[in-house]
Design a protein around this motif. Sequence first.
Motif, PDB file in Angstrom:
ATOM      1  N   TYR A 101       0.865  -1.180   0.000  1.00 15.22           N
ATOM      2  CA  TYR A 101       0.000   0.000   0.000  1.00 15.22           C
ATOM      3  C   TYR A 101       0.902   1.230   0.000  1.00 15.22           C
ATOM      4  N   ALA A 102       0.771   2.053  -1.030  1.00 13.29           N
ATOM      5  CA  ALA A 102       1.630   3.228  -1.157  1.00 13.29           C
ATOM      6  C   ALA A 102       0.783   4.473  -1.372  1.00 13.29           C
ATOM      7  N   THR A 103       1.263   5.590  -0.838  1.00 17.25           N
ATOM      8  CA  THR A 103       0.609   6.882  -1.058  1.00 17.25           C
ATOM      9  C   THR A 103       1.654   7.877  -1.551  1.00 17.25           C
ATOM     10  N   GLY A 104       1.180   8.867  -2.313  1.00 18.80           N
ATOM     11  CA  GLY A 104       2.111   9.864  -2.826  1.00 18.80           C
ATOM     12  C   GLY A 104       1.392  10.911  -3.646  1.00 18.80           C
ATOM     13  N   ASP A 105       2.154  11.616  -4.461  1.00 21.38           N
ATOM     14  CA  ASP A 105       1.641  12.687  -5.306  1.00 21.38           C
ATOM     15  C   ASP A 105       0.791  12.081  -6.424  1.00 21.38           C
ATOM     16  N   VAL A 160      -5.890   1.577  -7.886  1.00 22.24           N
ATOM     17  CA  VAL A 160      -5.482   2.953  -7.657  1.00 22.24           C
ATOM     18  C   VAL A 160      -6.656   3.838  -7.251  1.00 22.24           C
ATOM     19  N   ASP A 161      -6.327   4.875  -6.513  1.00 22.92           N
ATOM     20  CA  ASP A 161      -7.221   6.018  -6.291  1.00 22.92           C
ATOM     21  C   ASP A 161      -6.472   7.222  -6.845  1.00 22.92           C
ATOM     22  N   ARG A 162      -6.820   7.635  -8.043  1.00 21.45           N
ATOM     23  CA  ARG A 162      -6.068   8.683  -8.729  1.00 21.45           C
ATOM     24  C   ARG A 162      -6.296  10.060  -8.106  1.00 21.45           C
ATOM     25  N   ASP A 163      -7.439  10.292  -7.520  1.00 24.50           N
ATOM     26  CA  ASP A 163      -7.723  11.598  -6.932  1.00 24.50           C
ATOM     27  C   ASP A 163      -6.873  11.850  -5.694  1.00 24.50           C
ATOM     28  N   VAL A 164      -6.804  10.861  -4.829  1.00 26.51           N
ATOM     29  CA  VAL A 164      -6.104  11.025  -3.549  1.00 26.51           C
ATOM     30  C   VAL A 164      -4.618  10.723  -3.672  1.00 26.51           C
ATOM     31  N   GLY A 165      -4.261   9.785  -4.567  1.00 19.94           N
ATOM     32  CA  GLY A 165      -2.873   9.361  -4.692  1.00 19.94           C
ATOM     33  C   GLY A 165      -2.592   8.129  -3.864  1.00 19.94           C
ATOM     34  N   LYS A 166      -3.359   7.052  -4.110  1.00 19.25           N
ATOM     35  CA  LYS A 166      -3.179   5.796  -3.390  1.00 19.25           C
ATOM     36  C   LYS A 166      -2.982   4.670  -4.401  1.00 19.25           C
ATOM     37  N   PRO A 221       8.874   7.706  -9.013  1.00 12.57           N
ATOM     38  CA  PRO A 221       9.061   8.705  -7.947  1.00 12.57           C
ATOM     39  C   PRO A 221       7.796   8.940  -7.125  1.00 12.57           C
ATOM     40  N   PHE A 222       6.795   8.072  -7.318  1.00 12.86           N
ATOM     41  CA  PHE A 222       5.483   8.319  -6.723  1.00 12.86           C
ATOM     42  C   PHE A 222       5.470   8.183  -5.205  1.00 12.86           C
ATOM     43  N   ALA A 223       5.940   7.073  -4.690  1.00  7.19           N
ATOM     44  CA  ALA A 223       5.627   6.678  -3.316  1.00  7.19           C
ATOM     45  C   ALA A 223       6.315   7.545  -2.268  1.00  7.19           C
ATOM     46  N   GLY A 224       5.496   8.185  -1.424  1.00 10.33           N
ATOM     47  CA  GLY A 224       6.016   8.885  -0.258  1.00 10.33           C
ATOM     48  C   GLY A 224       5.961   8.005   0.969  1.00 10.33           C
TER      49      GLY A 224
END
Length: 203
Positions: free
Chosen positions: A7-11, A43-49, A79-82
């Motif tokens: 599970y990754a979140t980011g921009d 994916v959740d493109r709006d939130v960045g998940k 470079p996505f995952a924060g």
Amino acid sequence: MFVRAVYATGDPALLDTAVRTLNSEGRDLLEERPGYRGAGIFVDRDVGKLLTVSWWETEQARHHSDEVMRERREALLEPFAGTVSVARYEAAVSHRTEHPRPGSRLRAARLEFDPRDADPVVDAFRATVVPRAESLPGLCRISLLLDREHGRAVAGTVFRDRAALAASRAALAAVRHEASAEARVDVVGLEEFEVVYADVRLD
């Protein structure tokens, strides 16, 4: 079968770069590993998940693949995952009525329970959730991923498209209420994702 979920979140603006890499290099890496049975990218493109799920014939096969993927994961998600977290589950229930396609939708409910109640949780899911969900238009797949040791699970339902997912919300809210009371389960999270890729060999 056994499952590893990342599970990754980011921009959100960088999400598609990670998806393309996972859908090519990431999938090639997985398919080289013994015991691999399939994967999904959500994916959740709006939130960045971003949620990726890989399926394995045995716990040992999943464990052996962990070493390779741990070394490559950061590069695959750049470079996505924060933030990145990894969870491992047993696929306690997995039932498919039709094959999900890109553009299908996943609803994932995160559950917590007393680890001593793992078997009753599975029984309640099979007896209450599966038959009720099967009657909903557009259902593609329903699954229960279980972490017995820590008392955690993810209940997933995949629907054919956004409209079918939306139409199912009220009915599945009632099912969650009934099943969580029956099995003494806490629902601690509820998310919806677009299906980018989903191919799992269940038999």
